[in-house]
Every structure is written in structure tokens, then in C-alpha cells.
Design a protein around this motif. Structure first.
Motif, short mmCIF file in Angstrom:
data_model
loop_
_atom_site.label_atom_id
_atom_site.label_comp_id
_atom_site.label_asym_id
_atom_site.label_seq_id
_atom_site.Cartn_x
_atom_site.Cartn_y
_atom_site.Cartn_z
N LYS A 267 -9.17 9.25 -1.42
CA LYS A 267 -10.41 9.65 -0.77
C LYS A 267 -10.42 11.16 -0.54
N ALA A 268 -9.25 11.74 -0.27
CA ALA A 268 -9.12 13.18 -0.04
C ALA A 268 -7.86 13.68 -0.74
N ASP A 269 -7.78 14.99 -0.93
CA ASP A 269 -6.57 15.57 -1.52
C ASP A 269 -5.34 15.15 -0.70
N ALA A 270 -4.26 14.86 -1.39
CA ALA A 270 -3.01 14.46 -0.72
C ALA A 270 -1.98 15.58 -0.82
N ARG A 271 -1.11 15.66 0.16
CA ARG A 271 -0.03 16.65 0.13
C ARG A 271 1.16 16.16 -0.69
N ARG A 272 1.34 14.85 -0.73
CA ARG A 272 2.50 14.31 -1.45
C ARG A 272 2.15 12.90 -1.95
N VAL A 273 2.42 12.66 -3.21
CA VAL A 273 2.22 11.34 -3.81
C VAL A 273 3.52 10.92 -4.48
N VAL A 274 3.95 9.69 -4.19
CA VAL A 274 5.16 9.14 -4.80
C VAL A 274 4.77 7.85 -5.53
N ILE A 275 5.17 7.75 -6.78
CA ILE A 275 4.93 6.54 -7.57
C ILE A 275 6.29 5.94 -7.91
N GLU A 276 6.48 4.67 -7.54
CA GLU A 276 7.74 3.98 -7.78
C GLU A 276 7.50 2.73 -8.63
N ILE A 277 8.37 2.53 -9.60
CA ILE A 277 8.34 1.31 -10.40
C ILE A 277 9.46 0.42 -9.91
N LEU A 278 9.14 -0.85 -9.62
CA LEU A 278 10.10 -1.79 -9.08
C LEU A 278 10.28 -2.96 -10.04
N ASP A 279 11.51 -3.49 -10.09
CA ASP A 279 11.75 -4.65 -10.94
C ASP A 279 11.41 -5.93 -10.18
N SER A 280 11.74 -7.08 -10.76
CA SER A 280 11.37 -8.36 -10.15
C SER A 280 12.08 -8.61 -8.83
N ASP A 281 13.18 -7.90 -8.58
CA ASP A 281 13.90 -8.02 -7.31
C ASP A 281 13.47 -6.96 -6.30
N ALA A 282 12.37 -6.27 -6.61
CA ALA A 282 11.84 -5.21 -5.75
C ALA A 282 12.78 -4.02 -5.63
N LYS A 283 13.65 -3.83 -6.61
CA LYS A 283 14.53 -2.67 -6.65
C LYS A 283 13.84 -1.54 -7.41
N VAL A 284 13.88 -0.33 -6.85
CA VAL A 284 13.26 0.81 -7.50
C VAL A 284 14.04 1.17 -8.76
N ILE A 285 13.36 1.21 -9.90
CA ILE A 285 14.02 1.54 -11.16
C ILE A 285 13.54 2.87 -11.74
N ARG A 286 12.46 3.39 -11.21
CA ARG A 286 11.97 4.71 -11.65
C ARG A 286 11.11 5.26 -10.52
N SER A 287 11.24 6.53 -10.26
CA SER A 287 10.48 7.13 -9.17
C SER A 287 9.99 8.51 -9.59
N TYR A 288 8.74 8.80 -9.27
CA TYR A 288 8.14 10.09 -9.59
C TYR A 288 7.50 10.66 -8.32
N THR A 289 7.64 11.95 -8.14
CA THR A 289 7.10 12.62 -6.96
C THR A 289 6.18 13.74 -7.39
N SER A 290 5.08 13.90 -6.67
CA SER A 290 4.10 14.93 -7.01
C SER A 290 4.66 16.32 -6.78
N SER A 291 4.01 17.28 -7.39
CA SER A 291 4.37 18.68 -7.19
C SER A 291 3.93 19.14 -5.81
N ASP A 292 4.40 20.32 -5.43
CA ASP A 292 3.94 20.91 -4.18
C ASP A 292 2.47 21.28 -4.29
N PRO A 293 1.75 21.43 -3.15
CA PRO A 293 0.31 21.71 -3.21
C PRO A 293 -0.05 22.92 -4.06
#
Length: 535
Positions: A267-293
Motif C-alpha cells: 500500500k505504501a513504500d516499505a523500508r525493508r522487504v524479506v522474501i523467504e522460500i520454505l520447504d514442506s517442513d516450513a524450513k527456510v531454504i532461500r532468503s532474499y532481503t531488499s536493498s536499503d532505501p
């Protein structure tokens, strides 16, 4: 033949039945049907054009320019002519009724009729009159087989005439229209329209088709365009646009053929965005973090520190308000790497995920949303199973971890060597220098087995043999070339390389326990900071 009964095929239409693949319709001023691939045609309508178009002296016009067989009723067919009439039959062509929208001016060209894929009595008509000096848009909708019509053009520019209109096959009332100046979309069954041209040039769009999850358009002289994955358009609603963060449902992906497209709306600009990919056991297998503003707008960056870095820079999440798109390449995080590392025929990339259930979790300034999706195996190899691909993935993951161990050994050796040289310089003591240099020699022997230190470019591998980290990476490449269960030879090669790696790591540990420990003891006696032997 220029007589009144001649067939006029100047703007003929072709349309297959949605109920019988052997039934094909075409048109002149009449509608024709074949059931044997065009060997024989049966006329199933009278002349549907205007009486004035039937004048034998007219050289053009008076043809059925568009046909729309019903998705719901095999005997219902909609037909429009290039001189402004709309007809319908509901009994396979035995009887036709004129149902032209009353508000449509005479001699308009019916450009396209879209029979609704959702409602049997609903159809949409696109018409144009630019050749008569009228560039206004004309789209009409009926919900009662043409007994009544409503003009639906609000939001389309007054000089932007319409060539085509289509209804999304998965979301009722989601309409796309091709105009003289691009694409427009309606989320409310034509009540209001807005531009969907995005990065398109100002171009005529004479036809549109929705193919699975993609919107495909034809243009006049500017080729074809595809808008990939229109899932967010199908999901868009006032609730979505008013939410601080909305994560759209990702489409399932076919392994090796697709990437997972992750769409989210801020809805508005964000200061930080994190995208995580999880497997079937809800374990994080890949994580990406946004750049600084201050770095907004870049599409490439680095994975989060916990995930390690990759041989290539992965995409970063976007921070901007509105719709944002991110893609995951279906690979787990890569092996640990070090600066200046060169590999020949192989890479530290993570293994491609096995078929199964996964999740994506998006967090933006404290708001978190999660969605599930599936990775599917390519259905074409009939003898392949999910278990085969799980074995392939499992071995590739083990190899990636061993590549990390080899590279982490190089990182540690280089860190210790740098520290030893620093302490020798500070101590200015012959004994400390002698012990330190001995430790460096032992460490370098291990390093040269873990990595080919002479490589300065990939071509150097032609002269100098690759060492353990690259041999392991090459094995992973071999295992992941094509889908299939690893061979016995692949397992044997992994065991051999693992044994060689264990031997070198044991030598590294022995050097740390002996030469480096002795060096630290001498430093302690001189009250000099000891060597750190952990990362």
C-alpha cells in the motif's frame, strides 16, 4: 461472379466449436460448417448482411466478420457483420435472430464478438467506425442472449476505438480490450476501464487471447507481446488494494521449465522487504532481503547473510508501493564462495528443488503474508517418478554442502595466513617467524588441494588441473544434467571425492592443533594477540 448470390469472403471468420473438435465454422455473408476437415461445407444461415450490402454493384462489405460459438451450448452461435449487424442462433443454424445493439450506429464494423466462458446468455461486442470518421470506442454487453444491451466504455478515451474484447476464462467479469492505442482492462464487467498497456508502445491491438496464465496480444506491425502470469489481475479487489501488504497466490511451477513468480502489493513504500522460500517442513531454504532505501530501483543484489552468497547476484525484492514482482529460480541457496574464486565446468549454485509442496513468506515492515505452492515434475518422461528426483536432489544437496566445506576451508586458511603474517611483522622474533612460516607451508599444502590457486581466469583450467571444490561442483553439474535418479557411478564418485576432502580437512585440523597452537603459545608469551582459528 458479381451477381447478388456471390459469396463474399473478404473478411471471413474461422471458429472451432467448443464442444466438438471436428466442427469448424467459417463465413462469407453466410455462416458455413464443416465436420470433415473442410472437404465438405454446409451453409447454416441466410445472408446475415444488411440488404443494402447485397447490391450486386457493391464491391466490398456485407460479410460476417466474426463468429463466436458458445462455450455452454453446442447449438448457440453469435455472428457479427462488417456492416453493423449482430445475429444469434440457438438451434445450430436452423433459425437466426437479429440482435444488434440499438445504440450501435448503422454500418459499424463488428470487429469481434466474445461469447462469455462463464455465462451462456452473456456476450460482448466490439465495433469500430473509424473508416466513417468516427473514432469513438464501442463495446456492448448482453446477459440475455441479445434481448437487451448495455454500452460499456467508461474510462476509454473518446478517440480510442476498440478492436477486440475478451473475458478472462477464470475470473468472471474480468475483461480485456484491444484498442487502437494499446490494452485496457476492466475488473467490474465493463463498468469502468483503465489502461493495461504498461511498457507497450502506442500501438494498435487488434486481438487478444488468454492462454492459461498469460495474456497474449497481437499488434499491427509491432509483433506479439505476452503479459506473463496474470494471476494478480484475477485476484485484484478493493480489499487487496487497501491492505498494507498482499501476497498473491503463486502459480505452481514445473521443475526445470518454470520459475516461481511471486507477486505482492504494498500500500505504501516499505523500508525493508524479506522474501523467504520454505520447504514442506516450513524450513527456510532461500532468503532474499531488499536493498536499503537509497538503493531502490535495483533488481539485483545479494541474498541474506544467513544464506551465503551465490555465483551470480540474485534478484532483490522491490520496496515501492503498488504491485511488485519477484521470481525464484527453484534453486536452494548456493554453496559458500570466496572472493576471486574461479570454477571450470561447474558452479557453486544450489540444487534445483525436488517436486513437492513449498511456501513463500513475504515480510514488509513487520507485516507478514504466506502462501503455498507446488513444484511439479515434468510430465513428459513417463518412466520418471518423484522419488527419482528426490534422490537426485538429495545427492546434489550433499555435494553442495561438501563444496561449502572445501570453500570454507580455503577461507579459513587465507584468514589464518593473513593473521600469521601480521603477527610475524609485529613480533619481529626469529622463532615466531620460523614457526609461523612452517604453519603457512602446511596450510598452503591443504589449500592447494582444496582449490587451484593458480587460476586467474577460466581458461587457466586448460593448463592447471581443477581441485576438490571444482571436482565436486562438476559432479553436481553432471548429476543435475537432465532429470533422473543418480547412477551408481555418481554415488561412487561422491564417496571418493568426499574421502579426499575429509583427508585434507583432517590435515587442516591437525595443523590448527599443532603448528598454529604452538604459534599462539609463542604469541601468548610475548603478550601478542593470538590467531583466531574460527570464522
Amino acid at each position: 461472379d458479381r451477381g447478388p448470390n456471390r459469396e463474399r469472403f473478404s473478411l471471413y471468420s474461422l471458429a472451432f466449436s467448443h464442444h466438438d473438435p471436428d466442427v469448424l465454422y467459417t463465413s462469407s455473408q453466410h455462416v458455413w460448417r464443416t465436420t470433415n476437415g473442410g472437404v465438405e461445407w454446409a451453409r447454416i444461415s441466410p445472408d446475415l448482411s444488411r440488404p443494402t450490402s447485397r447490391d450486386q454493384n457493391r464491391q466490398a462489405g456485407g460479410s460476417v466478420s466474426t463468429l463466436a460459438p458458445s462455450y455452454h451450448e453446442a447449438n448457440t452461435i453469435w455472428a457479427g457483420t462488417d456492416d453493423g449487424l449482430v445475429h444469434i442462433t440457438r438451434d445450430g443454424g436452423k433459425n437466426w435472430q437479429e440482435i444488434t445493439p440499438p445504440e450501435l450506429p448503422e454500418f459499424s464494423r463488428i470487429s469481434l464478438i466474445e461469447a462469455s466462458p462463464h455465462r451462456p446468455g452473456t456476450a460482448y461486442v466490439a465495433a469500430k467506425r473509424f473508416q466513417l470518421g468516427d473514432r469513438a470506442p464501442y463495446i456492448f454487453k448482453t446477459d440475455d442472449y441479445g434481448k437487451s444491451w448495455k454500452k460499456i466504455t467508461s474510462g476509454i478515451a473518446p478517440n480510442n476505438f476498440v478492436h477486440a474484447v475478451r473475458e478472462d476464462p477464470k475470473r468472471r467479469g474480468l475483461l480485456y480490450a484491444g484498442t487502437e492505442h494499446g490494452v485496457v482492462v476492466s475488473f467490474d464487467d465493463g463498468e469502468t476501464w483503465q489502461s493495461l498497456s504498461l511498457n507497450l508502445p502506442d500501438t494498435q491491438v487488434p486481438d487478444i487471447v488468454v492462454e492459461a496464465n498469460d495474456l497474449v496480444i497481437a499488434t499491427h506491425g509491432r509483433s506479439f507481446y505476452i503479459l506473463d502470469d496474470i494471476g494478480p489481475l484475477r485476484e485484484l479487489s478493493p480489499h487487496v488494494t487497501s491492505s498494507a501488504l498482499h501476497l498473491f497466490q503463486p502459480a505452481d511451477a514445473i521443475r526445470r521449465l518454470d520459475q516461481v513468480v511471486i507477486d505482492y502489493m504494498l500500500k505504501a513504500d516499505a523500508r525493508r522487504v524479506v522474501i523467504e522460500i520454505l520447504d514442506s517442513d516450513a524450513k527456510v531454504i532461500r532468503s532474499y532481503t531488499s536493498s536499503d532505501p537509497e538503493q531502490r530501483g535495483t533488481q539485483t543484489g545479494q541474498e541474506s547473510e544467513a544464506e551465503g552468497s551465490s555465483d551470480r547476484q540474485p534478484q532483490r525484492p522491490f520496496l515501492s508501493a503498488g504491485l511488485n514482482r519477484f521470481t525464484w529460480d527453484l534453486r536452494y541457496s548456493s554453496a559458500t564462495v570466496f572472493p576471486g574464486m574461479i570454477m571450470w565446468v561447474g558452479s557453486p549454485s544450489g540444487p534445483i528443488a525436488a517436486p513437492g509442496s513449498y511456501q513463500v513468506r513475504v515480510t514488509a515492515d513487520g507485516e507478514t503474508r504466506t502462501r503455498r505452492f507446488n513444484i511439479l515434475r515434468d510430465p513428459r518422461p513417463s518412466d520418471l517418478t518423484d522419488a527419482d528426483l528426490q534422490e537426485q536432489f538429495s545427492l546434489a544437496l550433499k555435494i553442495r554442502d561438501r563444496v561449502s566445506e572445501a570453500n570454507e576451508g580455503v577461507i579459513l586458511i587465507r584468514s589464518i595466513r593473513k593473521q600469521i603474517l601480521d603477527r610475524i611483522e609485529k613480533a619481529k622474533d626469529d622463532q615466531i617467524a620460523s614457526v609461523g612460516e612452517s604453519a603457512i607451508r602446511r596450510l598452503s599444502e591443504v589449500e592447494q588441494q582444496l582449490y587451484q590457486v593458480k587460476l586467474r581466469s577460466e581458461l587457466d583450467a586448460v593448463t592447471y588441473p581443477v581441485m576438490l571444490n571444482n571436482r565436486l561442483a562438476n559432479l553436481k553439474l553432471s548429476i543435475e544434467t537432465g532429470d533422473g535418479r543418480p547412477t551408481p557411478q555418481a554415488y561412487a564418485a561422491f564417496q571418493m571425492l568426499s574421502s579426499e576432502l575429509d583427508t585434507q580437512l583432517d590435515k587442516l585440523n591437525d595443523t590448527l592443533k599443532n603448528e598454529v597452537a604452538r604459534f599462539n603459545s609463542l604469541l601468548g608469551a610475548r603478550r601478542i594477540e593470538p590467531i583466531k582459528t574460527t570464522p
